[in-house]
Motif scaffolding. Structure first.
Motif, PDB file in Angstrom:
ATOM      1  N   ARG A 134     -11.823   6.189  12.692  1.00 55.40           N
ATOM      2  CA  ARG A 134     -11.686   4.223  13.481  1.00 55.40           C
ATOM      3  C   ARG A 134     -11.593   5.022  14.488  1.00 55.40           C
ATOM      4  O   ARG A 134     -11.161   6.721  14.883  1.00 55.40           O
TER       5      ARG A 134
ATOM      6  N   ASN B 286      -5.628   0.758   5.305  1.00 59.34           N
ATOM      7  CA  ASN B 286      -7.313   1.290   5.509  1.00 59.34           C
ATOM      8  C   ASN B 286      -7.607   0.704   4.540  1.00 59.34           C
ATOM      9  O   ASN B 286      -8.882   0.432   4.229  1.00 59.34           O
TER      10      ASN B 286
ATOM     11  N   ASN C  80      -8.725  -2.709   4.431  1.00 62.69           N
ATOM     12  CA  ASN C  80      -9.690  -2.778   4.991  1.00 62.69           C
ATOM     13  C   ASN C  80     -11.034  -2.520   4.533  1.00 62.69           C
ATOM     14  O   ASN C  80     -12.287  -3.200   4.817  1.00 62.69           O
TER      15      ASN C  80
ATOM     16  N   SER D 176     -13.654  -5.158   3.607  1.00 62.75           N
ATOM     17  CA  SER D 176     -15.262  -4.310   4.706  1.00 62.75           C
ATOM     18  C   SER D 176     -16.717  -4.541   3.115  1.00 62.75           C
ATOM     19  O   SER D 176     -17.504  -5.229   3.250  1.00 62.75           O
TER      20      SER D 176
ATOM     21  N   ALA E 158      -4.308  -6.652   5.160  1.00 63.40           N
ATOM     22  CA  ALA E 158      -5.363  -6.173   5.574  1.00 63.40           C
ATOM     23  C   ALA E 158      -6.035  -6.627   6.917  1.00 63.40           C
ATOM     24  O   ALA E 158      -5.340  -7.787   7.527  1.00 63.40           O
TER      25      ALA E 158
ATOM     26  N   PRO F 118     -12.153  -6.406   9.462  1.00 64.72           N
ATOM     27  CA  PRO F 118     -12.729  -5.301   9.177  1.00 64.72           C
ATOM     28  C   PRO F 118     -14.362  -5.028   9.828  1.00 64.72           C
ATOM     29  O   PRO F 118     -14.282  -4.410  11.326  1.00 64.72           O
TER      30      PRO F 118
ATOM     31  N   VAL G 139      -1.056  -5.126  12.230  1.00 67.86           N
ATOM     32  CA  VAL G 139      -2.026  -6.578  11.581  1.00 67.86           C
ATOM     33  C   VAL G 139      -1.858  -7.782  12.378  1.00 67.86           C
ATOM     34  O   VAL G 139      -0.129  -8.363  12.233  1.00 67.86           O
TER      35      VAL G 139
ATOM     36  N   GLN H  89      -5.190 -12.019  13.039  1.00 69.15           N
ATOM     37  CA  GLN H  89      -5.777 -11.402  12.244  1.00 69.15           C
ATOM     38  C   GLN H  89      -6.335 -11.351  11.154  1.00 69.15           C
ATOM     39  O   GLN H  89      -7.468 -11.496  10.346  1.00 69.15           O
TER      40      GLN H  89
ATOM     41  N   LEU I  41      -9.088 -13.376   8.797  1.00 73.37           N
ATOM     42  CA  LEU I  41      -9.660 -12.287   7.629  1.00 73.37           C
ATOM     43  C   LEU I  41      -9.982 -13.803   6.425  1.00 73.37           C
ATOM     44  O   LEU I  41     -10.596 -14.614   6.132  1.00 73.37           O
TER      45      LEU I  41
END
Ligand code: MLT
Length: 208
Positions: free
Chosen positions: A65, A108, A111, A115, A132, A135, A160, A164, A168
């Motif tokens: 990141r 992470n 995420n 992904s 989450a 991503p 988060v 967001q 998702l």
């Protein structure tokens, strides 16, 4: 760059059931962190617990990141493709069924699991995503019909945002996934009771 799947440190615990859980830890964790969670979710499942191979000042992550919540998308792509290839290799090596593979990821690791679903929609039968975020925005909806997802988000998560987490869930739904999204009285850390919900959700999945 070509994906390089060969070097993911991991633990494999063979179970007695048909399902396998791919466990993906949060920033600073390792392949040991989520083993108890996996054993709680389904004591019969096999566990493939993987260590992220990006080093951020000594902390393991699944992709680089640039800042908090700002991701290095090229590195995310490479690591996602490498993890997908690693999982296929692991299935051949350990003899588990890729059609019975579910991810459980925290932060992470969640995420990364998201992904994986967006870039390789066929890779997972479902996923439990804890804290989450999005991503990356896919250019078209991923082909996720038949995929089951549980997202648990913290009502007061400083990392988060509500937007967001909801975005998702909607991306996954637009792709055809069956998504359950739960809001829990918590911040970024897991709440008591959250795993009870996850165990209920996991128990309701099609038998392996
Ligand atoms: C990420 O970087 O994937 C998220 O911000 C969660 C975290 O690891 O802090």
């Amino acid at each position: 760059m070509q994906p390089n799947p060969s070097a993911f440190a991991h633990r494999w615990l063979a179970g007695t059931g048909e399902k396998t859980l791919l466990l993906l830890h949060g920033t600073g964790g390792d392949e040991n962190d989520l083993i108890p969670l996996g054993q709680t979710l389904d004591p019969a499942a096999s566990l493939l617990s993987v260590r992220g191979r990006v080093d951020e000042n000594g902390s393991n992550r699944f992709f680089r990141r640039i800042a908090e919540g700002v991701f290095d998308l090229e590195n995310m792509r490479e690591e996602t493709d490498s993890l997908a290839a690693f999982v296929s290799q692991a299935a051949a090596k350990y003899g588990f069924d890729l059609d019975q593979l579910y991810a459980a990821g925290f932060s992470n690791g969640a995420n990364m699991a998201a992904s994986l679903m967006l870039r390789h929609p066929e890779a997972l039968r479902g996923a439990f995503l804890m804290r989450a975020m999005v991503p990356f925005e896919p250019s078209s909806p991923p082909a996720l019909t038949g995929t089951r997802v549980l997202i648990t988000s913290g009502e007061s998560d400083p990392l988060v945002t509500r937007g967001q987490a909801e975005r998702l869930a909607n991306i996954l739904r637009e792709g055809g996934a069956e998504v359950e999204h739960l809001w829990v009285h918590a911040g970024h850390n897991l709440a008591r009771g959250e795993l009870v919900e996850a165990k209920r959700w996991f128990g309701g999945l099609a038998p392996g």
